[in-house]
Design an enzyme around this catalytic site. Structure first.
Site, PDB file in Angstrom:
ATOM      1  CE  LYS A 120      -4.490  -1.449   1.685  1.00 44.48           C
ATOM      2  NZ  LYS A 120      -5.511  -1.289   2.717  1.00 44.48           N
ATOM      3  CE  LYS A 202      -9.214 -13.135  -3.099  1.00 39.21           C
ATOM      4  NZ  LYS A 202      -8.742 -12.673  -1.810  1.00 39.21           N
ATOM      5  CE  LYS A 205     -13.275  -2.966  -3.451  1.00 41.06           C
ATOM      6  NZ  LYS A 205     -12.137  -3.584  -2.830  1.00 41.06           N
TER       7      LYS A 205
END
Ligand code: TRP
Length: 339
Positions: A120, A202, A205
């Protein structure tokens, strides 16, 4: 002996209100939560983790809306607010309070080693805020606050659970039995739902919409996305994750939604093309998700009901949280207080 029933094990898990929930969340998490509820064997606590969402910049009206929407999806999937404790993390201040205390028992080095922090801080290089670093401490507070036994999580959260366990053990060693040390809980269906456009990854979204099915997608979109799902040029329905990841993913989805095991499906689809497999998978997904979408619309339209659910969930959660927080204050030597 007495006939007092054994204390039920406590389960805690949460999702961030980051918008779309996918078929992967449905099969991997929400549907299992409903199964756990129906087993009657556990006490389950499922908040929407809105404080965690603040580690990246959010648009306030959108965040506010998504908290309610995420809760509406929980309920639409079959979670009963009477049987589970459903609430919004920010409504129970004890999460933030315990988080501060735990941060004093967590080393900066161990937080800097977290892969999610490293990822991140690369992706949000312009906003490496302290919350990004202490994210796992807040998550540990979420879990430890409720003396949680089991935490259903995906593989990406394993490291975070590990740190929650380490903090609990570390503090128990100093202060005696403060916290239950939680274990990960992996549901019995190990189905990992993969992307429709790149079935080696995987379903997520964060990728293009064609790659995932959202729980709230309309039937025609579900069918179109599945029809276009990437397969291979062999034309034979076989289960082989290595050489046929696309077909294998469709078989996994159909099996998870329709209940038939994959061997039976392979036999039944022998000699048929991928079109038939895709159509039947679409039928099964649409059949499962249509009632969810309808219930969602109904729940979301009733703001008063939804707010009532959040209020009573937060009240019930706060009672449990307060108990742990008091114990922690006392054992750590914070001055006693009376309200
Ligand atoms: N970090 C989790 C995720 O992004 C969400 C979360 C926050 C959570 N606190 C938790 C999950 C406690 C389980 C238990 O998926």
């Amino acid at each position: 002996m007495t006939d007092i029933p054994a204390k039920k094990k406590r389960i805690f898990s949460g999702v961030q209100p980051s918008g779309i929930l996918t078929l992967g969340n449905y099969i991997g998490a929400l549907r299992n939560f409903v199964a756990l509820q129906n087993s009657g064997e556990y006490d389950c606590i499922y908040p929407v983790m809105d404080l965690h969402a603040l580690t990246v910049r959010q648009d306030p009206p959108t965040l506010r809306r998504r908290c309610l929407e995420t809760m509406a999806v929980f309920i639409a999937c079959g979670l009963d607010p009477e049987k589970n404790i459903l609430f919004c993390q920010s409504h129970v201040p004890a999460h933030s309070e315990l988080s501060w205390i735990l941060s004093c028992f967590t080393y900066v080095g161990e937080l800097q080693r977290m892969t999610q922090f490293k990822d991140k801080s690369q992706r949000h290089a312009d906003n490496i805020n302290a919350g990004l670093l202490t994210y796992p401490v807040l998550m540990a507070a979420d879990i430890l606050l409720y003396q949680t036994d089991l935490v259903p999580i995906g593989a990406d959260q394993k490291q975070h659970l590990e740190i929650a366990r380490d903090i609990a053990i570390r503090m128990n060693n100093v202060y005696g039995e403060l916290f239950v040390v939680p274990d990960a809980y992996f549901g019995k269906t190990g189905t990992r739902v993969m992307s429709l456009t790149d079935p080696t990854r995987k379903m997520s979204k964060s990728d293009e919409p064609a790659s995932y099915i959202a729980i709230l997608d309309k039937p025609e979109d579900i069918r179109r996305k599945l029809r276009r799902a990437v397969t291979d040029s062999e034309g034979e329905v076989r289960y082989d994750r290595e050489s046929k990841p696309g077909v294998t993913n469709l078989l996994d989805i159909l099996s998870a939604m329709g209940g038939e095991d994959k061997e039976a499906l392979v036999t039944r689809f022998a000699g048929k093309g991928y079109g038939a497999l895709k159509d039947e998978t679409a039928d099964a997904v649409i059949a499962a998700l249509t009632p969810v979408r309808e219930k969602y619309d109904q729940v979301l339209a009733d703001k008063a009901y939804l707010e009532g659910v959040l209020r009573s969930g937060a009240e019930r959660a706060a009672v449990l949280a307060e108990k742990t927080l008091r114990k922690v204050h006392k054992k750590l030597g914070l001055a006693p207080y009376k309200l």
